[in-house]
Structures are given as structure tokens and as C-alpha cells.
Enzyme design. Structure first.
Site, short mmCIF file in Angstrom:
data_model
loop_
_atom_site.label_atom_id
_atom_site.label_comp_id
_atom_site.label_asym_id
_atom_site.label_seq_id
_atom_site.Cartn_x
_atom_site.Cartn_y
_atom_site.Cartn_z
CB CYS A 153 -0.92 -0.05 1.23
SG CYS A 153 -1.76 1.49 1.62
CB CYS B 137 0.31 1.67 4.10
SG CYS B 137 -1.41 1.16 4.00
#
Length: 132
Positions: free
Chosen positions: A30, A33
Site C-alpha cells: 500500500c 501506508c
């Protein structure tokens, strides 16, 4: 204090304690993230009285599913064992600081009262529904 990895086995005992616990649900693939990770780590070094936990949603799929995580990163804040914030999306440093301050400023007696009222209303609705 640096952030710590949370697992299905350690999650409940970590978030169920007195004080503030921030939890970052993330995954290695991600991009947002990865962008949020340094902000989260920096805050963990600044606020040594707060627990900063990370849940790898790939490794802890059962835990992520139990919280219905459908978008990452998702940040949750627990205070005295009560979930007080849950929102997907990466935050910038100043936004994370506002969230931390907001968690510190909560009147937990009022929060507990609200939780009790919500639970009582839900119980009453369930009782009325089963009586039909």
C-alpha cells in the site's frame, strides 16, 4: 517509544489497557501506508506515554476482518479500552497531532456514559424486536 507490531494474540490486551493506543492497519503493498509510516513512527517517538501499534493486514487477516477493514491505511484510537476514533486514510503530521490532542482532551466519564446509553438503547431495541 517506537511502534509495535500487533497480532490477533496481542491486540485485545494492548488496546484494552488504560491510556491511549493508536493502531495503524497497513499493508506492505500500500503506497499511502508507506507514506504514512514515517509520520506514525515520528509521533510514536514524540508521545512516549501513548502506545502506537501496527497491524499488518496481510499477516493478520482475521484481525483486519474482525474490524471490517476495507481501506488502508486505517487509523484507530482507543482510550481506556474504548474505540473513540476509526477512519481510513493517511494523515499528515499536524493532523495526527490534532488527533492525539483530541484523544487526550476527551472526557472519558462522558464517553463511558454515552457508550452505556447506546448499549441500553440497542438492548431495548433488541428486546422490542424479539417481543414482536
Amino acid at each position: 517509544m517506537a511502534s509495535k507490531e500487533l497480532t490477533l494474540d496481542s491486540f485485545a490486551t494492548t488496546v484494552g489497557t488504560e491510556g491511549i493506543v493508536l493502531v495503524d492497519f497497513w499493508a506492505d503493498w500500500c503506497g499511502p501506508c508507506k507514506a504514512f509510516a514515517p509520520v506514525f513512527e515520528s509521533a510514536s517517538e514524540t508521545h512516549e506515554d501513548i502506545v502506537f501499534g501496527k497491524v499488518d493486514t496481510e499477516a493478520e487477516q482475521q484481525l483486519a476482518a474482525s474490524f471490517q477493514i476495507t481501506s488502508i491505511p486505517t487509523l484507530m484510537v482507543f482510550r481506556d479500552g474504548i474505540l473513540v476514533y476509526s477512519q481510513p486514510g493517511a494523515l499528515a503530521g499536524p493532523q495526527l497531532e490534532q488527533l492525539v490532542q483530541g484523544a487526550r482532551d476527551l472526557d472519558m466519564d462522558d464517553v463511558r456514559k454515552q457508550v452505556a446509553e447506546q448499549q441500553a438503547a440497542a438492548k431495548q431495541a433488541a428486546n422490542e424486536q424479539s417481543a414482536e
